[in-house]
Motif scaffolding. Structure first.
Motif, mmCIF file in Angstrom:
data_model
loop_
_atom_site.group_PDB
_atom_site.id
_atom_site.type_symbol
_atom_site.label_atom_id
_atom_site.label_comp_id
_atom_site.label_asym_id
_atom_site.label_seq_id
_atom_site.Cartn_x
_atom_site.Cartn_y
_atom_site.Cartn_z
ATOM 1 N N PRO A 15 -2.466 -3.548 0.451
ATOM 2 C CA PRO A 15 -1.185 -2.902 0.794
ATOM 3 C C PRO A 15 -0.167 -3.143 -0.314
ATOM 4 O O PRO A 15 -0.137 -4.209 -0.925
ATOM 5 C CB PRO A 15 -0.763 -3.606 2.089
ATOM 6 C CG PRO A 15 -1.582 -4.833 2.169
ATOM 7 C CD PRO A 15 -2.822 -4.610 1.399
ATOM 8 N N ALA A 16 0.632 -2.135 -0.619
ATOM 9 C CA ALA A 16 1.566 -2.230 -1.733
ATOM 10 C C ALA A 16 2.820 -2.988 -1.334
ATOM 11 O O ALA A 16 3.139 -3.121 -0.152
ATOM 12 C CB ALA A 16 1.941 -0.835 -2.210
ATOM 13 N N GLY A 57 6.481 -3.435 -0.478
ATOM 14 C CA GLY A 57 7.397 -2.485 0.153
ATOM 15 C C GLY A 57 6.791 -1.876 1.396
ATOM 16 O O GLY A 57 7.486 -1.316 2.238
ATOM 17 N N GLU A 58 5.467 -1.973 1.531
ATOM 18 C CA GLU A 58 4.788 -1.469 2.727
ATOM 19 C C GLU A 58 4.804 -2.538 3.803
ATOM 20 O O GLU A 58 4.982 -3.718 3.518
ATOM 21 C CB GLU A 58 3.320 -1.165 2.405
ATOM 22 C CG GLU A 58 3.088 0.218 1.844
ATOM 23 C CD GLU A 58 1.607 0.443 1.569
ATOM 24 O OE1 GLU A 58 1.313 1.356 0.783
ATOM 25 O OE2 GLU A 58 0.767 -0.300 2.112
ATOM 26 N N ALA A 59 4.556 -2.115 5.040
ATOM 27 C CA ALA A 59 4.448 -3.087 6.122
ATOM 28 C C ALA A 59 3.138 -3.841 5.959
ATOM 29 O O ALA A 59 2.109 -3.254 5.623
ATOM 30 C CB ALA A 59 4.484 -2.381 7.466
ATOM 31 N N ALA A 60 3.196 -5.135 6.173
ATOM 32 C CA ALA A 60 1.973 -5.931 6.099
ATOM 33 C C ALA A 60 1.077 -5.574 7.275
ATOM 34 O O ALA A 60 1.572 -5.359 8.386
ATOM 35 C CB ALA A 60 2.317 -7.418 6.139
ATOM 36 N N PRO A 61 -0.230 -5.465 7.053
ATOM 37 C CA PRO A 61 -1.129 -5.134 8.169
ATOM 38 C C PRO A 61 -0.996 -6.172 9.270
ATOM 39 O O PRO A 61 -1.021 -7.378 9.011
ATOM 40 C CB PRO A 61 -2.524 -5.172 7.536
ATOM 41 C CG PRO A 61 -2.374 -5.772 6.203
ATOM 42 C CD PRO A 61 -0.961 -5.661 5.793
ATOM 43 N N TYR A 104 -6.169 -7.437 2.629
ATOM 44 C CA TYR A 104 -5.257 -7.587 1.500
ATOM 45 C C TYR A 104 -5.951 -7.377 0.158
ATOM 46 O O TYR A 104 -5.345 -7.555 -0.883
ATOM 47 C CB TYR A 104 -4.588 -8.969 1.548
ATOM 48 C CG TYR A 104 -3.519 -9.071 2.605
ATOM 49 C CD1 TYR A 104 -3.826 -9.426 3.906
ATOM 50 C CD2 TYR A 104 -2.192 -8.780 2.296
ATOM 51 C CE1 TYR A 104 -2.849 -9.499 4.882
ATOM 52 C CE2 TYR A 104 -1.209 -8.861 3.259
ATOM 53 C CZ TYR A 104 -1.546 -9.215 4.547
ATOM 54 O OH TYR A 104 -0.570 -9.284 5.501
ATOM 55 N N ILE A 106 7.572 -6.837 6.162
ATOM 56 C CA ILE A 106 7.336 -6.009 4.979
ATOM 57 C C ILE A 106 6.877 -6.912 3.832
ATOM 58 O O ILE A 106 7.408 -8.006 3.641
ATOM 59 C CB ILE A 106 8.634 -5.280 4.541
ATOM 60 C CG1 ILE A 106 9.267 -4.569 5.733
ATOM 61 C CG2 ILE A 106 8.372 -4.316 3.386
ATOM 62 C CD1 ILE A 106 8.505 -3.365 6.229
ATOM 63 N N ARG A 126 6.981 -8.232 0.337
ATOM 64 C CA ARG A 126 8.022 -8.210 -0.686
ATOM 65 C C ARG A 126 7.512 -8.548 -2.074
ATOM 66 O O ARG A 126 8.078 -8.127 -3.059
ATOM 67 C CB ARG A 126 9.144 -9.191 -0.292
ATOM 68 C CG ARG A 126 9.813 -8.823 1.013
ATOM 69 C CD ARG A 126 10.478 -7.467 0.911
ATOM 70 N NE ARG A 126 11.581 -7.520 -0.027
ATOM 71 C CZ ARG A 126 12.805 -7.920 0.294
ATOM 72 N NH1 ARG A 126 13.073 -8.303 1.525
ATOM 73 N NH2 ARG A 126 13.754 -7.939 -0.605
#
Lengths: 184, 212
Positions: B49-50, B52-56, B147, B163, B165
Protein backbone atom coordinates in the motif's frame (compact mmCIF):
# COMPACT_ATOMS: atom_id res chain seq x y z
CA UNK A 1 72.91 0.54 -14.95
CA UNK A 2 72.24 -1.73 -17.88
CA UNK A 3 69.54 -0.18 -20.05
CA UNK A 4 68.06 -3.58 -20.85
CA UNK A 5 67.13 -4.49 -17.27
CA UNK A 6 65.62 -2.13 -14.74
CA UNK A 7 67.52 -2.48 -11.48
CA UNK A 8 65.85 -0.92 -8.49
CA UNK A 9 67.03 0.24 -5.13
CA UNK A 10 66.77 -2.63 -2.63
CA UNK A 11 64.66 -0.63 -0.18
CA UNK A 12 62.18 0.37 -2.87
CA UNK A 13 61.85 -3.30 -3.80
CA UNK A 14 61.47 -4.42 -0.21
CA UNK A 15 58.84 -1.77 0.43
CA UNK A 16 56.87 -2.84 -2.67
CA UNK A 17 57.05 -6.50 -1.70
CA UNK A 18 56.07 -5.90 1.91
CA UNK A 19 53.10 -3.78 0.80
CA UNK A 20 51.95 -6.53 -1.57
CA UNK A 21 52.43 -9.20 1.09
CA UNK A 22 50.40 -7.15 3.57
CA UNK A 23 47.64 -6.65 1.02
CA UNK A 24 47.37 -10.34 0.19
CA UNK A 25 47.54 -11.22 3.88
CA UNK A 26 44.48 -9.03 4.49
CA UNK A 27 42.50 -10.30 1.51
CA UNK A 28 43.42 -13.94 2.17
CA UNK A 29 42.40 -13.55 5.82
CA UNK A 30 38.99 -12.21 4.75
CA UNK A 31 38.51 -15.07 2.35
CA UNK A 32 39.48 -17.65 4.95
CA UNK A 33 37.26 -16.06 7.61
CA UNK A 34 34.14 -16.53 5.47
CA UNK A 35 34.70 -19.15 2.77
CA UNK A 36 31.02 -19.45 1.92
CA UNK A 37 30.71 -15.72 1.35
CA UNK A 38 33.75 -15.69 -0.93
CA UNK A 39 32.41 -18.60 -2.93
CA UNK A 40 29.15 -16.68 -3.37
CA UNK A 41 31.15 -13.67 -4.54
CA UNK A 42 32.98 -15.74 -7.15
CA UNK A 43 29.69 -17.27 -8.29
CA UNK A 44 28.14 -13.81 -8.57
CA UNK A 45 30.74 -12.81 -11.17
CA UNK A 46 29.21 -15.38 -13.52
CA UNK A 47 32.45 -16.12 -15.32
CA UNK A 48 32.80 -19.79 -14.42
CA UNK A 49 30.62 -22.90 -14.66
CA UNK A 50 28.86 -23.40 -11.32
CA UNK A 51 30.53 -26.73 -10.60
CA UNK A 52 34.03 -25.20 -10.64
CA UNK A 53 33.26 -22.20 -8.43
CA UNK A 54 34.12 -23.94 -5.15
CA UNK A 55 37.45 -25.29 -6.41
CA UNK A 56 38.45 -21.97 -7.98
CA UNK A 57 37.56 -20.06 -4.81
CA UNK A 58 39.76 -22.39 -2.76
CA UNK A 59 42.56 -22.11 -5.33
CA UNK A 60 42.46 -18.30 -5.24
CA UNK A 61 42.55 -18.23 -1.45
CA UNK A 62 45.46 -20.69 -1.35
CA UNK A 63 47.38 -18.73 -4.01
CA UNK A 64 47.02 -15.49 -2.09
CA UNK A 65 48.19 -17.12 1.14
CA UNK A 66 51.17 -18.65 -0.64
CA UNK A 67 52.08 -15.30 -2.21
CA UNK A 68 52.22 -13.65 1.21
CA UNK A 69 54.97 -16.03 2.27
CA UNK A 70 56.79 -16.15 -1.08
CA UNK A 71 56.99 -12.36 -1.36
CA UNK A 72 58.86 -12.22 1.93
CA UNK A 73 61.43 -14.88 1.03
CA UNK A 74 64.23 -13.15 -0.95
CA UNK A 75 64.93 -16.18 -3.15
CA UNK A 76 61.26 -16.42 -4.23
CA UNK A 77 60.31 -12.75 -4.13
CA UNK A 78 60.85 -11.93 -7.82
CA UNK A 79 58.82 -14.89 -9.07
CA UNK A 80 56.15 -14.20 -6.45
CA UNK A 81 55.88 -10.59 -7.63
CA UNK A 82 55.27 -11.74 -11.21
CA UNK A 83 52.65 -14.22 -9.98
CA UNK A 84 51.03 -11.44 -7.96
CA UNK A 85 50.87 -9.22 -11.04
CA UNK A 86 49.28 -12.07 -12.99
CA UNK A 87 46.69 -12.77 -10.28
CA UNK A 88 45.79 -9.10 -9.99
CA UNK A 89 45.45 -8.84 -13.77
CA UNK A 90 43.05 -11.79 -13.65
CA UNK A 91 40.94 -10.05 -10.99
CA UNK A 92 40.96 -6.78 -12.91
CA UNK A 93 39.82 -8.49 -16.12
CA UNK A 94 36.99 -10.18 -14.19
CA UNK A 95 35.86 -6.80 -12.85
CA UNK A 96 36.19 -5.16 -16.27
CA UNK A 97 34.09 -7.86 -17.95
CA UNK A 98 31.28 -7.43 -15.44
CA UNK A 99 31.41 -3.67 -15.70
CA UNK A 100 31.15 -4.01 -19.47
CA UNK A 101 28.10 -6.23 -18.92
CA UNK A 102 26.62 -3.34 -16.97
CA UNK A 103 26.59 -5.28 -13.71
CA UNK A 104 27.77 -2.71 -11.23
CA UNK A 105 25.62 -3.84 -8.32
CA UNK A 106 27.97 -6.79 -7.71
CA UNK A 107 30.15 -6.73 -4.65
CA UNK A 108 33.83 -6.82 -5.53
CA UNK A 109 34.57 -9.63 -3.08
CA UNK A 110 38.04 -8.18 -2.56
CA UNK A 111 37.96 -7.59 1.16
CA UNK A 112 35.18 -9.61 2.66
CA UNK A 113 31.40 -9.02 2.74
CA UNK A 114 31.67 -6.22 5.30
CA UNK A 115 33.49 -3.88 2.93
CA UNK A 116 30.49 -3.44 0.62
CA UNK A 117 32.52 -2.49 -2.43
CA UNK A 118 30.26 -2.43 -5.50
CA UNK A 119 32.05 -2.74 -8.84
CA UNK A 120 33.13 0.57 -10.32
CA UNK A 121 35.70 2.02 -12.74
CA UNK A 122 37.82 3.36 -9.89
CA UNK A 123 38.65 -0.22 -8.95
CA UNK A 124 40.23 -0.73 -12.37
CA UNK A 125 42.52 2.22 -11.78
CA UNK A 126 43.36 1.14 -8.25
CA UNK A 127 44.18 -2.37 -9.40
CA UNK A 128 46.16 -1.04 -12.36
CA UNK A 129 48.38 0.86 -9.95
CA UNK A 130 48.82 -2.26 -7.86
CA UNK A 131 49.78 -4.32 -10.92
CA UNK A 132 52.41 -1.70 -11.77
CA UNK A 133 53.78 -1.98 -8.22
CA UNK A 134 53.86 -5.77 -8.52
CA UNK A 135 55.78 -5.60 -11.81
CA UNK A 136 58.26 -3.19 -10.26
CA UNK A 137 58.63 -5.54 -7.31
CA UNK A 138 59.83 -8.24 -9.72
CA UNK A 139 62.89 -6.23 -10.77
CA UNK A 140 66.37 -7.24 -9.60
CA UNK A 141 67.91 -5.34 -6.70
CA UNK A 142 70.84 -2.98 -7.02
CA UNK A 143 73.77 -3.50 -4.67
CA UNK A 144 73.83 -1.03 -1.84
CA UNK A 145 74.71 -1.03 1.84
CA UNK A 146 71.64 -0.27 3.89
CA UNK A 147 71.69 2.41 6.58
CA UNK A 148 69.38 3.14 9.48
CA UNK A 149 67.35 5.69 7.57
CA UNK A 150 66.32 2.93 5.18
CA UNK A 151 64.23 1.51 8.00
CA UNK A 152 62.44 4.86 8.16
CA UNK A 153 61.82 4.73 4.41
CA UNK A 154 60.52 1.17 4.61
CA UNK A 155 58.20 1.64 7.57
CA UNK A 156 57.07 5.03 6.32
CA UNK A 157 56.16 3.85 2.84
CA UNK A 158 54.36 0.74 4.12
CA UNK A 159 52.35 2.79 6.63
CA UNK A 160 51.39 5.39 4.02
CA UNK A 161 50.52 2.78 1.43
CA UNK A 162 48.26 0.94 3.89
CA UNK A 163 46.48 4.11 5.01
CA UNK A 164 45.98 5.38 1.45
CA UNK A 165 44.77 1.97 0.26
CA UNK A 166 42.05 1.95 2.92
CA UNK A 167 41.09 5.52 2.18
CA UNK A 168 40.85 4.81 -1.55
CA UNK A 169 38.68 1.75 -0.94
CA UNK A 170 36.28 3.63 1.34
CA UNK A 171 35.98 6.58 -1.01
CA UNK A 172 35.36 4.33 -3.99
CA UNK A 173 32.59 2.45 -2.22
CA UNK A 174 30.86 5.65 -1.05
CA UNK A 175 31.11 7.13 -4.55
CA UNK A 176 29.55 4.00 -6.00
CA UNK A 177 26.76 4.01 -3.39
CA UNK A 178 25.95 7.69 -3.97
CA UNK A 179 25.95 7.15 -7.74
CA UNK A 180 23.49 4.27 -7.47
CA UNK A 181 21.18 6.22 -5.13
CA UNK A 182 21.15 9.17 -7.48
CA UNK A 183 20.10 6.90 -10.32
CA UNK A 184 16.86 5.90 -8.53
CA UNK B 1 74.38 19.66 6.04
CA UNK B 2 73.90 15.89 6.15
CA UNK B 3 72.40 16.21 9.61
CA UNK B 4 69.97 18.84 8.35
CA UNK B 5 68.95 16.66 5.41
CA UNK B 6 68.32 13.69 7.66
CA UNK B 7 66.24 15.78 10.03
CA UNK B 8 64.15 17.28 7.25
CA UNK B 9 63.62 13.86 5.77
CA UNK B 10 62.41 12.29 9.01
CA UNK B 11 60.10 15.24 9.64
CA UNK B 12 58.65 14.90 6.16
CA UNK B 13 58.01 11.20 6.71
CA UNK B 14 56.24 11.87 9.98
CA UNK B 15 54.13 14.54 8.34
CA UNK B 16 53.29 12.30 5.41
CA UNK B 17 52.32 9.33 7.56
CA UNK B 18 50.18 11.58 9.73
CA UNK B 19 48.46 12.99 6.67
CA UNK B 20 47.83 9.57 5.19
CA UNK B 21 46.19 8.39 8.40
CA UNK B 22 44.05 11.51 8.63
CA UNK B 23 42.90 10.93 5.04
CA UNK B 24 42.05 7.34 5.92
CA UNK B 25 40.05 8.48 8.95
CA UNK B 26 38.27 11.10 6.83
CA UNK B 27 37.35 8.54 4.21
CA UNK B 28 35.95 6.27 6.91
CA UNK B 29 33.96 9.12 8.39
CA UNK B 30 32.51 9.96 4.98
CA UNK B 31 31.37 6.36 4.68
CA UNK B 32 29.76 6.42 8.12
CA UNK B 33 28.03 9.76 7.46
CA UNK B 34 26.74 8.53 4.14
CA UNK B 35 25.20 5.51 5.82
CA UNK B 36 23.42 7.74 8.30
CA UNK B 37 22.25 10.31 5.80
CA UNK B 38 21.12 7.86 3.09
CA UNK B 39 17.40 8.60 3.23
CA UNK B 40 14.95 5.86 4.14
CA UNK B 41 13.11 6.88 1.00
CA UNK B 42 16.03 5.85 -1.13
CA UNK B 43 15.52 2.34 0.19
CA UNK B 44 11.77 2.25 -0.40
CA UNK B 45 11.00 -0.52 -2.88
CA UNK B 46 7.80 -0.34 -4.90
CA UNK B 47 4.92 -2.52 -3.81
CA UNK B 48 2.47 -2.72 -0.99
CA UNK B 49 0.00 0.00 0.00
CA UNK B 50 1.28 3.46 -0.89
CA UNK B 51 2.01 6.28 1.49
CA UNK B 52 -1.18 8.31 1.93
CA UNK B 53 -3.40 5.26 1.47
CA UNK B 54 -5.34 3.64 4.28
CA UNK B 55 -3.42 0.84 5.91
CA UNK B 56 -5.02 -2.55 5.26
CA UNK B 57 -7.20 -3.39 8.24
CA UNK B 58 -6.03 -6.64 9.82
CA UNK B 59 -6.68 -8.17 13.23
CA UNK B 60 -4.18 -10.78 14.34
CA UNK B 61 -3.37 -12.39 17.66
CA UNK B 62 0.04 -11.61 19.07
CA UNK B 63 2.29 -14.17 20.79
CA UNK B 64 0.39 -13.73 24.09
CA UNK B 65 -2.94 -14.32 22.38
CA UNK B 66 -4.04 -10.66 22.61
CA UNK B 67 -5.77 -9.32 19.52
CA UNK B 68 -3.85 -6.61 17.69
CA UNK B 69 -5.70 -4.48 15.12
CA UNK B 70 -3.74 -2.73 12.40
CA UNK B 71 -5.11 -0.13 10.02
CA UNK B 72 -8.09 0.98 12.10
CA UNK B 73 -8.30 4.51 13.54
CA UNK B 74 -6.90 4.33 17.05
CA UNK B 75 -8.96 5.16 20.17
CA UNK B 76 -6.05 6.79 21.99
CA UNK B 77 -4.87 9.08 19.18
CA UNK B 78 -1.56 7.26 18.91
CA UNK B 79 0.16 6.40 15.68
CA UNK B 80 1.43 2.86 15.09
CA UNK B 81 4.95 1.96 14.12
CA UNK B 82 4.76 -1.44 12.48
CA UNK B 83 8.24 -2.94 12.49
CA UNK B 84 8.99 -6.06 10.43
CA UNK B 85 11.91 -8.13 11.62
CA UNK B 86 13.31 -11.61 11.86
CA UNK B 87 15.27 -13.40 14.61
CA UNK B 88 18.01 -14.09 12.05
CA UNK B 89 18.43 -10.48 11.02
CA UNK B 90 21.38 -8.88 12.87
CA UNK B 91 20.54 -5.29 11.91
CA UNK B 92 17.00 -5.78 13.29
CA UNK B 93 18.45 -6.66 16.69
CA UNK B 94 20.49 -3.47 16.80
CA UNK B 95 17.30 -1.43 16.39
CA UNK B 96 15.40 -3.11 19.23
CA UNK B 97 16.68 -0.77 21.98
CA UNK B 98 15.56 2.24 19.91
CA UNK B 99 12.11 0.67 19.43
CA UNK B 100 11.78 0.00 23.16
CA UNK B 101 12.70 3.61 23.85
CA UNK B 102 10.23 4.94 21.23
CA UNK B 103 7.34 2.98 22.69
CA UNK B 104 8.04 3.93 26.29
CA UNK B 105 8.52 7.68 25.86
CA UNK B 106 5.47 9.90 26.28
CA UNK B 107 1.93 8.52 26.25
CA UNK B 108 1.50 10.31 22.90
CA UNK B 109 4.36 8.31 21.37
CA UNK B 110 3.44 5.77 18.69
CA UNK B 111 2.75 2.24 19.81
CA UNK B 112 5.32 -0.15 18.40
CA UNK B 113 4.09 -3.42 16.93
CA UNK B 114 6.65 -6.03 15.90
CA UNK B 115 5.79 -8.32 13.01
CA UNK B 116 7.43 -11.40 11.60
CA UNK B 117 6.52 -14.79 10.21
CA UNK B 118 7.48 -18.41 10.81
CA UNK B 119 7.16 -20.65 13.85
CA UNK B 120 5.71 -18.95 16.98
CA UNK B 121 8.00 -21.05 19.23
CA UNK B 122 11.11 -19.63 17.60
CA UNK B 123 9.76 -16.11 18.05
CA UNK B 124 8.84 -16.65 21.71
CA UNK B 125 12.44 -17.67 22.35
CA UNK B 126 13.64 -14.60 20.45
CA UNK B 127 11.37 -12.28 22.44
CA UNK B 128 12.58 -13.78 25.72
CA UNK B 129 16.30 -13.51 24.88
CA UNK B 130 15.99 -10.01 23.49
CA UNK B 131 13.80 -8.94 26.42
CA UNK B 132 11.16 -7.27 24.28
CA UNK B 133 8.17 -8.91 25.98
CA UNK B 134 6.65 -5.46 26.53
CA UNK B 135 6.04 -5.00 22.79
CA UNK B 136 3.16 -6.69 20.95
CA UNK B 137 4.70 -9.28 18.63
CA UNK B 138 2.65 -10.57 15.74
CA UNK B 139 3.60 -13.67 13.78
CA UNK B 140 1.60 -13.52 10.55
CA UNK B 141 2.51 -14.23 6.95
CA UNK B 142 -0.63 -12.37 5.86
CA UNK B 143 0.53 -9.07 7.33
CA UNK B 144 3.90 -9.40 5.63
CA UNK B 145 2.25 -10.12 2.29
CA UNK B 146 -0.28 -7.30 2.58
CA UNK B 147 2.55 -4.83 3.03
CA UNK B 148 4.69 -6.52 0.35
CA UNK B 149 7.64 -6.90 2.69
CA UNK B 150 10.83 -8.04 0.96
CA UNK B 151 13.93 -6.86 2.71
CA UNK B 152 14.31 -6.51 6.46
CA UNK B 153 14.28 -4.54 8.70
CA UNK B 154 11.24 -2.68 7.38
CA UNK B 155 9.08 -0.13 9.15
CA UNK B 156 5.66 1.34 8.36
CA UNK B 157 4.37 4.39 10.21
CA UNK B 158 0.55 4.46 10.38
CA UNK B 159 -1.07 7.56 11.86
CA UNK B 160 -3.93 7.67 14.38
CA UNK B 161 -6.49 7.68 11.54
CA UNK B 162 -5.12 4.50 10.02
CA UNK B 163 -3.37 6.20 7.07
CA UNK B 164 0.15 5.15 6.08
CA UNK B 165 2.39 8.18 6.52
CA UNK B 166 5.87 6.79 5.90
CA UNK B 167 7.53 3.48 5.20
CA UNK B 168 10.81 1.99 4.10
CA UNK B 169 13.77 -0.20 4.88
CA UNK B 170 15.47 1.05 8.05
CA UNK B 171 19.05 0.11 8.76
CA UNK B 172 19.90 2.63 11.40
CA UNK B 173 18.31 4.64 14.17
CA UNK B 174 18.56 7.68 11.90
CA UNK B 175 16.51 5.92 9.22
CA UNK B 176 13.86 5.15 11.82
CA UNK B 177 13.82 8.74 12.96
CA UNK B 178 13.65 9.95 9.38
CA UNK B 179 10.28 8.14 9.12
CA UNK B 180 8.93 10.22 12.02
CA UNK B 181 10.44 13.30 10.42
CA UNK B 182 8.77 12.42 7.13
CA UNK B 183 5.42 12.11 8.89
CA UNK B 184 5.91 15.44 10.67
CA UNK B 185 6.63 17.22 7.42
CA UNK B 186 3.92 15.45 5.48
CA UNK B 187 6.22 13.95 2.88
CA UNK B 188 6.66 10.32 1.91
CA UNK B 189 10.45 10.38 1.75
CA UNK B 190 13.33 12.72 2.45
CA UNK B 191 14.00 12.81 -1.29
CA UNK B 192 10.50 14.11 -1.91
CA UNK B 193 11.12 16.72 0.77
CA UNK B 194 14.40 17.76 -0.84
CA UNK B 195 12.66 17.86 -4.22
CA UNK B 196 10.02 20.21 -2.85
CA UNK B 197 12.67 22.44 -1.26
CA UNK B 198 14.50 22.57 -4.59
CA UNK B 199 11.29 23.47 -6.48
CA UNK B 200 10.42 26.20 -3.98
CA UNK B 201 13.93 27.58 -4.31
CA UNK B 202 13.69 27.59 -8.12
CA UNK B 203 10.32 29.31 -8.03
CA UNK B 204 11.66 31.97 -5.66
CA UNK B 205 14.57 32.59 -8.01
CA UNK B 206 12.19 32.91 -10.97
CA UNK B 207 10.03 35.44 -9.13
CA UNK B 208 13.12 37.45 -8.26
CA UNK B 209 14.25 37.29 -11.87
CA UNK B 210 10.89 38.55 -13.15
CA UNK B 211 10.69 41.32 -10.56
CA UNK B 212 14.18 42.59 -11.48
Amino acid sequence: MNAATLVLDPIVLTAARVVLALLFATTAAHKLADTRSFRDSVRAYRLLPDSTVGAIATLLTATEAALVIALLIPALARAAAVAAAALLTLYTIAIAINLARGRSDLDCGCAGPASRQPLNRGLLWRNGLLIAVALLASAPAAERTLVWIDTVSLLGSVACAAALWHAAGRLLSVRAAVASEGAQ
Amino acid sequence: MMQALIITNVLLWLGLIGLAFVVAALARQVGVLHERVAPAGALMPAGGPAVGEAAPRVTVADLDGTAVTLGAPSDDGRATLLFFLSPTCPVCKTLLPTLMRVSSEEPSAPRVVLASDGEPQEHRRFVATQRITALPYVVSTEVGMRYAIGKLPYAVLIDADGIIRAKGIVNTREHLESLFEAERRGVATIQEFLGREHEAHERAKQVEGEAA
